[in-house]
Design a protein around this motif. Structure first.
Motif, short mmCIF file in Angstrom:
data_model
loop_
_atom_site.label_atom_id
_atom_site.label_comp_id
_atom_site.label_asym_id
_atom_site.label_seq_id
_atom_site.Cartn_x
_atom_site.Cartn_y
_atom_site.Cartn_z
N ILE A 1 0.85 -1.19 0.00
CA ILE A 1 0.00 0.00 0.00
C ILE A 1 0.89 1.24 0.00
O ILE A 1 1.74 1.41 0.87
N VAL A 2 0.68 2.08 -0.99
CA VAL A 2 1.42 3.34 -1.11
C VAL A 2 0.66 4.43 -0.36
O VAL A 2 -0.56 4.51 -0.43
N GLY A 3 1.37 5.26 0.39
CA GLY A 3 0.76 6.42 1.03
C GLY A 3 -0.09 6.09 2.23
O GLY A 3 -1.17 6.67 2.39
N VAL A 4 0.38 5.22 3.10
CA VAL A 4 -0.37 4.91 4.32
C VAL A 4 -0.61 6.23 5.07
O VAL A 4 0.30 7.04 5.25
N ASN A 5 -1.85 6.45 5.47
CA ASN A 5 -2.29 7.66 6.18
C ASN A 5 -2.16 8.94 5.36
O ASN A 5 -2.14 10.03 5.92
N ASN A 6 -2.10 8.82 4.03
CA ASN A 6 -1.90 9.99 3.17
C ASN A 6 -2.92 9.95 2.03
O ASN A 6 -2.70 9.29 1.01
N PHE A 7 -4.02 10.66 2.20
CA PHE A 7 -5.09 10.67 1.20
C PHE A 7 -4.61 11.21 -0.14
O PHE A 7 -4.98 10.69 -1.19
N TYR A 8 -3.79 12.26 -0.11
CA TYR A 8 -3.29 12.86 -1.34
C TYR A 8 -2.44 11.87 -2.12
O TYR A 8 -2.68 11.65 -3.32
N ILE B 1 -15.22 8.52 -6.77
CA ILE B 1 -14.18 8.49 -5.75
C ILE B 1 -14.82 8.06 -4.43
O ILE B 1 -15.72 8.74 -3.92
N TYR B 2 -14.35 6.94 -3.90
CA TYR B 2 -14.83 6.43 -2.62
C TYR B 2 -13.75 6.70 -1.58
O TYR B 2 -12.59 6.34 -1.79
N VAL B 3 -14.11 7.35 -0.49
CA VAL B 3 -13.14 7.74 0.53
C VAL B 3 -13.61 7.29 1.90
O VAL B 3 -14.81 7.25 2.17
N THR B 4 -12.66 6.99 2.77
CA THR B 4 -13.02 6.55 4.10
C THR B 4 -13.20 7.70 5.08
O THR B 4 -13.71 7.49 6.18
N ASP B 5 -12.78 8.91 4.68
CA ASP B 5 -12.98 10.09 5.53
C ASP B 5 -13.14 11.31 4.64
O ASP B 5 -12.15 11.82 4.09
N LYS C 1 -17.86 3.44 4.66
CA LYS C 1 -17.46 2.95 5.97
C LYS C 1 -16.02 2.41 5.95
O LYS C 1 -15.25 2.68 6.87
N ALA C 2 -15.67 1.64 4.92
CA ALA C 2 -14.34 1.03 4.88
C ALA C 2 -14.06 0.48 3.50
O ALA C 2 -14.98 0.24 2.71
N LEU C 3 -12.77 0.28 3.23
CA LEU C 3 -12.34 -0.45 2.04
C LEU C 3 -11.83 -1.81 2.50
O LEU C 3 -11.85 -2.12 3.69
N ILE C 4 -11.37 -2.62 1.57
CA ILE C 4 -11.02 -4.01 1.88
C ILE C 4 -9.86 -4.13 2.88
O ILE C 4 -9.77 -5.11 3.58
N LEU D 1 -7.41 4.18 1.85
CA LEU D 1 -8.22 5.36 2.15
C LEU D 1 -9.09 5.81 0.99
O LEU D 1 -10.09 6.49 1.19
N VAL D 2 -8.68 5.46 -0.24
CA VAL D 2 -9.33 5.96 -1.45
C VAL D 2 -9.44 4.84 -2.48
O VAL D 2 -8.49 4.06 -2.66
N GLU D 3 -10.57 4.75 -3.14
CA GLU D 3 -10.75 3.84 -4.28
C GLU D 3 -11.48 4.64 -5.36
O GLU D 3 -12.43 5.36 -5.06
N ILE D 4 -11.01 4.51 -6.60
CA ILE D 4 -11.59 5.30 -7.69
C ILE D 4 -11.92 4.39 -8.86
O ILE D 4 -11.14 3.51 -9.23
N GLU D 5 -13.09 4.63 -9.46
CA GLU D 5 -13.52 4.00 -10.72
C GLU D 5 -13.50 5.06 -11.80
O GLU D 5 -13.68 6.26 -11.50
N ALA D 6 -13.33 4.67 -13.04
CA ALA D 6 -13.36 5.63 -14.13
C ALA D 6 -14.05 5.04 -15.36
O ALA D 6 -13.98 3.83 -15.61
N THR D 7 -14.69 5.92 -16.11
CA THR D 7 -15.28 5.57 -17.39
C THR D 7 -14.67 6.48 -18.44
O THR D 7 -14.63 7.70 -18.25
#
Length: 129
Positions: free
Chosen positions: A41-48, A77-81, A109-112, A117-123
């Motif tokens: 996991i890249v960027g633990v505790n770093n949303f940016y 964009i799905y975010v935990t906070d 609420k949470a990701l896997i 912290l962030v999950e993104i889908e794109a079209t």
């Protein structure tokens, strides 16, 4: 129309039964993407940083499908906070400032993994030449 499944090589694709992206005709759908690179996991505790990493992975997937970020018409964009929306939005703007796809930013609420912290889908829709 021909269907093309684009794989990232992640073991989860076969376990869960999905593709990183699917292209049919001139449409490319990119699956929910997180900041996991080579199993870490890249960027633990770093949303940016997680957002930037995710968007770069999406860009790479689109390239494999013959598309680019310029073809993106929608992100989710799905975010935990949601309190970190400015950091997430700043990273999103670095990729899409001039493209301006439709988007949603949704607090979940949470990701896997709790470190994600962030999950993104794109079209993307590839415009005819």
């Amino acid at each position: 129309m021909k269907r093309e499944n684009i794989s990232s090589g992640a073991k989860w694709e076969d376990i869960v039964g999905y593709s990183r992206a699917v292209k049919i005709g001139n449409i490319v759908e990119v699956s929910g993407t997180t900041a996991v690179v080579e199993g870490n996991i890249v960027g633990v505790n770093n949303f940016y940083l997680q957002t930037k990493t995710v968007l770069q992975k999406i860009s790479d997937s689109l390239e494999k499908a013959g598309a680019s970020m310029n073809d993106v018409v929608r992100t989710r964009i799905y975010v935990t906070d949601i309190n970190y929306w400015e950091e997430i939005g700043r990273a999103h703007a670095e990729f899409f400032k001039d493209i301006k796809p439709a988007t949603s930013m949704i607090e979940i609420k949470a990701l896997i993994d709790p470190l994600l912290l962030v999950e993104i889908e794109a079209t993307a829709i590839i415009a005819p030449e």
